[in-house]
Motif scaffolding. Structure first.
Motif, PDB file in Angstrom:
ATOM      1  N   THR A 136       0.841  -1.193   0.000  1.00 24.38           N
ATOM      2  CA  THR A 136       0.000   0.000   0.000  1.00 24.38           C
ATOM      3  C   THR A 136       0.876   1.243   0.000  1.00 24.38           C
ATOM      4  O   THR A 136       2.039   1.185   0.402  1.00 24.38           O
ATOM      5  N   ASP A 137       0.314   2.322  -0.494  1.00 21.52           N
ATOM      6  CA  ASP A 137       1.014   3.598  -0.452  1.00 21.52           C
ATOM      7  C   ASP A 137       0.660   4.305   0.845  1.00 21.52           C
ATOM      8  O   ASP A 137      -0.509   4.355   1.237  1.00 21.52           O
ATOM      9  N   VAL A 138       1.667   4.839   1.504  1.00 17.43           N
ATOM     10  CA  VAL A 138       1.470   5.562   2.752  1.00 17.43           C
ATOM     11  C   VAL A 138       2.096   6.944   2.583  1.00 17.43           C
ATOM     12  O   VAL A 138       3.232   7.048   2.132  1.00 17.43           O
ATOM     13  N   ASP A 139       1.340   7.965   2.951  1.00 16.66           N
ATOM     14  CA  ASP A 139       1.858   9.325   2.839  1.00 16.66           C
ATOM     15  C   ASP A 139       3.049   9.528   3.769  1.00 16.66           C
ATOM     16  O   ASP A 139       3.099   8.958   4.859  1.00 16.66           O
ATOM     17  N   THR A 140       3.966  10.365   3.331  1.00 11.75           N
ATOM     18  CA  THR A 140       5.069  10.753   4.201  1.00 11.75           C
ATOM     19  C   THR A 140       4.588  11.836   5.169  1.00 11.75           C
ATOM     20  O   THR A 140       3.518  12.414   4.999  1.00 11.75           O
ATOM     21  N   VAL A 141       5.389  12.076   6.178  1.00 11.63           N
ATOM     22  CA  VAL A 141       5.078  13.055   7.216  1.00 11.63           C
ATOM     23  C   VAL A 141       6.110  14.175   7.129  1.00 11.63           C
ATOM     24  O   VAL A 141       7.307  13.906   6.985  1.00 11.63           O
ATOM     25  N   SER A 142       5.655  15.403   7.229  1.00 10.12           N
ATOM     26  CA  SER A 142       6.566  16.546   7.226  1.00 10.12           C
ATOM     27  C   SER A 142       6.957  16.894   8.656  1.00 10.12           C
ATOM     28  O   SER A 142       6.284  16.503   9.618  1.00 10.12           O
ATOM     29  N   ARG A 143       8.036  17.658   8.787  1.00 14.65           N
ATOM     30  CA  ARG A 143       8.440  18.107  10.130  1.00 14.65           C
ATOM     31  C   ARG A 143       7.373  18.995  10.744  1.00 14.65           C
ATOM     32  O   ARG A 143       7.156  18.959  11.944  1.00 14.65           O
ATOM     33  N   GLU A 144       6.678  19.762   9.922  1.00 12.80           N
ATOM     34  CA  GLU A 144       5.608  20.615  10.428  1.00 12.80           C
ATOM     35  C   GLU A 144       4.452  19.773  10.980  1.00 12.80           C
ATOM     36  O   GLU A 144       3.925  20.071  12.057  1.00 12.80           O
ATOM     37  N   GLN A 145       4.066  18.722  10.258  1.00 16.61           N
ATOM     38  CA  GLN A 145       3.019  17.830  10.769  1.00 16.61           C
ATOM     39  C   GLN A 145       3.436  17.215  12.099  1.00 16.61           C
ATOM     40  O   GLN A 145       2.638  17.110  13.022  1.00 16.61           O
ATOM     41  N   TYR A 146       4.676  16.790  12.174  1.00  9.54           N
ATOM     42  CA  TYR A 146       5.198  16.195  13.412  1.00  9.54           C
ATOM     43  C   TYR A 146       5.131  17.205  14.550  1.00  9.54           C
ATOM     44  O   TYR A 146       4.606  16.911  15.623  1.00  9.54           O
ATOM     45  N   ARG A 147       5.663  18.414  14.329  1.00 11.63           N
ATOM     46  CA  ARG A 147       5.650  19.438  15.383  1.00 11.63           C
ATOM     47  C   ARG A 147       4.231  19.759  15.831  1.00 11.63           C
ATOM     48  O   ARG A 147       3.969  19.911  17.026  1.00 11.63           O
ATOM     49  N   ASP A 148       3.315  19.863  14.869  1.00 12.30           N
ATOM     50  CA  ASP A 148       1.916  20.147  15.212  1.00 12.30           C
ATOM     51  C   ASP A 148       1.320  19.028  16.066  1.00 12.30           C
ATOM     52  O   ASP A 148       0.584  19.280  17.021  1.00 12.30           O
ATOM     53  N   GLU A 149       1.655  17.797  15.739  1.00  9.60           N
ATOM     54  CA  GLU A 149       1.102  16.658  16.490  1.00  9.60           C
ATOM     55  C   GLU A 149       1.741  16.535  17.864  1.00  9.60           C
ATOM     56  O   GLU A 149       1.082  16.128  18.823  1.00  9.60           O
ATOM     57  N   VAL A 150       3.003  16.900  17.987  1.00  9.07           N
ATOM     58  CA  VAL A 150       3.637  16.947  19.311  1.00  9.07           C
ATOM     59  C   VAL A 150       2.859  17.922  20.191  1.00  9.07           C
ATOM     60  O   VAL A 150       2.563  17.632  21.359  1.00  9.07           O
ATOM     61  N   ALA A 151       2.489  19.055  19.641  1.00  9.70           N
ATOM     62  CA  ALA A 151       1.720  20.051  20.402  1.00  9.70           C
ATOM     63  C   ALA A 151       0.374  19.480  20.838  1.00  9.70           C
ATOM     64  O   ALA A 151      -0.057  19.700  21.979  1.00  9.70           O
ATOM     65  N   VAL A 152      -0.281  18.725  19.975  1.00  9.41           N
ATOM     66  CA  VAL A 152      -1.569  18.104  20.323  1.00  9.41           C
ATOM     67  C   VAL A 152      -1.389  17.110  21.470  1.00  9.41           C
ATOM     68  O   VAL A 152      -2.156  17.112  22.432  1.00  9.41           O
ATOM     69  N   VAL A 153      -0.378  16.269  21.376  1.00  3.41           N
ATOM     70  CA  VAL A 153      -0.134  15.258  22.412  1.00  3.41           C
ATOM     71  C   VAL A 153       0.144  15.929  23.755  1.00  3.41           C
ATOM     72  O   VAL A 153      -0.424  15.541  24.784  1.00  3.41           O
ATOM     73  N   PHE A 154       0.984  16.947  23.754  1.00  2.00           N
ATOM     74  CA  PHE A 154       1.359  17.587  25.009  1.00  2.00           C
ATOM     75  C   PHE A 154       0.312  18.582  25.518  1.00  2.00           C
ATOM     76  O   PHE A 154       0.409  19.046  26.653  1.00  2.00           O
ATOM     77  N   ALA A 155      -0.699  18.887  24.712  1.00  2.00           N
ATOM     78  CA  ALA A 155      -1.776  19.776  25.170  1.00  2.00           C
ATOM     79  C   ALA A 155      -2.705  19.070  26.149  1.00  2.00           C
ATOM     80  O   ALA A 155      -3.360  19.721  26.966  1.00  2.00           O
ATOM     81  N   ASP A 156      -2.762  17.757  26.098  1.00  2.00           N
ATOM     82  CA  ASP A 156      -3.589  16.967  27.021  1.00  2.00           C
ATOM     83  C   ASP A 156      -2.707  16.627  28.223  1.00  2.00           C
ATOM     84  O   ASP A 156      -1.834  15.764  28.144  1.00  2.00           O
ATOM     85  N   GLY A 157      -2.947  17.311  29.336  1.00  2.00           N
ATOM     86  CA  GLY A 157      -2.084  17.168  30.508  1.00  2.00           C
ATOM     87  C   GLY A 157      -1.932  15.751  31.008  1.00  2.00           C
ATOM     88  O   GLY A 157      -0.845  15.339  31.420  1.00  2.00           O
ATOM     89  N   ASP A 158      -3.018  14.966  30.982  1.00  2.00           N
ATOM     90  CA  ASP A 158      -2.936  13.583  31.456  1.00  2.00           C
ATOM     91  C   ASP A 158      -2.029  12.740  30.566  1.00  2.00           C
ATOM     92  O   ASP A 158      -1.294  11.876  31.050  1.00  2.00           O
ATOM     93  N   VAL A 159      -2.082  12.985  29.278  1.00  2.00           N
ATOM     94  CA  VAL A 159      -1.197  12.277  28.349  1.00  2.00           C
ATOM     95  C   VAL A 159       0.218  12.849  28.458  1.00  2.00           C
ATOM     96  O   VAL A 159       1.193  12.098  28.502  1.00  2.00           O
ATOM     97  N   ALA A 160       0.317  14.161  28.524  1.00  2.00           N
ATOM     98  CA  ALA A 160       1.617  14.838  28.528  1.00  2.00           C
ATOM     99  C   ALA A 160       2.511  14.377  29.673  1.00  2.00           C
ATOM    100  O   ALA A 160       3.700  14.135  29.472  1.00  2.00           O
TER     101      ALA A 160
END
Length: 162
Positions: free
Chosen positions: A39-63
């Motif tokens: 299957t074809d899988v899209d690549t990830v950009s550094r911007e997508q990664y940084r944005d998702e890091v922010a999402v993960v760390f925005a949830d205090g219980d997960v962070a």
């Protein structure tokens, strides 16, 4: 190890800045998995990664949990490495699952962690390559780009149709 809000913020920044290493691992893991599953899988950009890091760390219980796993793995070094095989694998697997989110993505991230870990070789102690593999597995699992994630599951039941 003491985990405070300041420590969580520092670990979030470290994870965000680790994108230069993690994003290529994400994309290589996706490439290899795409070949395996034809299957074809899209690549990830550094911007997508940084944005998702922010999402993960925005949830205090997960962070706080992600920060704890990251801190432990960053500091983990076992003389001779092999005796520490279990602890770094467990921490890496759990970090990947925590980043990915709830089930079924958490289980998928744990499996992907082992797949990524085999091809990840980072200098810096027993936990370093497991940390990079866990970040790659967790974020690659939660980020879009897989065709099967783009469509709604056919197994959902509409309560109004019952």
């Amino acid at each position: 190890m003491r985990v405070t809000p300041d420590r969580v913020a520092a670990e979030a920044e470290w994870v965000r800045e680790r994108g230069a290493v993690v994003v290529p691992l994400i994309n290589e893991t996706r490439r290899r998995l795409g070949e395996e599953f034809e299957t074809d899988v899209d690549t990830v950009s550094r911007e997508q990664y940084r944005d998702e890091v922010a999402v993960v760390f925005a949830d205090g219980d997960v962070a706080v949990n992600v920060a704890g796993y990251v801190g432990l793995l960053r500091d983990l070094d076992v003389e001779g490495d092999y005796p520490g095989f279990v602890v770094d694998e467990v921490l890496g697997r759990e970090l990947a699952a925590t980043i990915a989110g709830g089930s079924p993505l958490s289980l998928l991230a744990q499996a992907t962690f082992h797949y990524a870990d085999v091809a990840t070789h980072t200098d810096g102690g027993a936990g370093a390559d497991d940390l990079d593999a866990a970040l790659a597995a967790g974020f690659q699992t939660r980020l879009p780009g897989w065709e099967w994630q783009e469509a709604e599951s056919p197994f959902g039941v509409d309560p109004e149709e019952r």
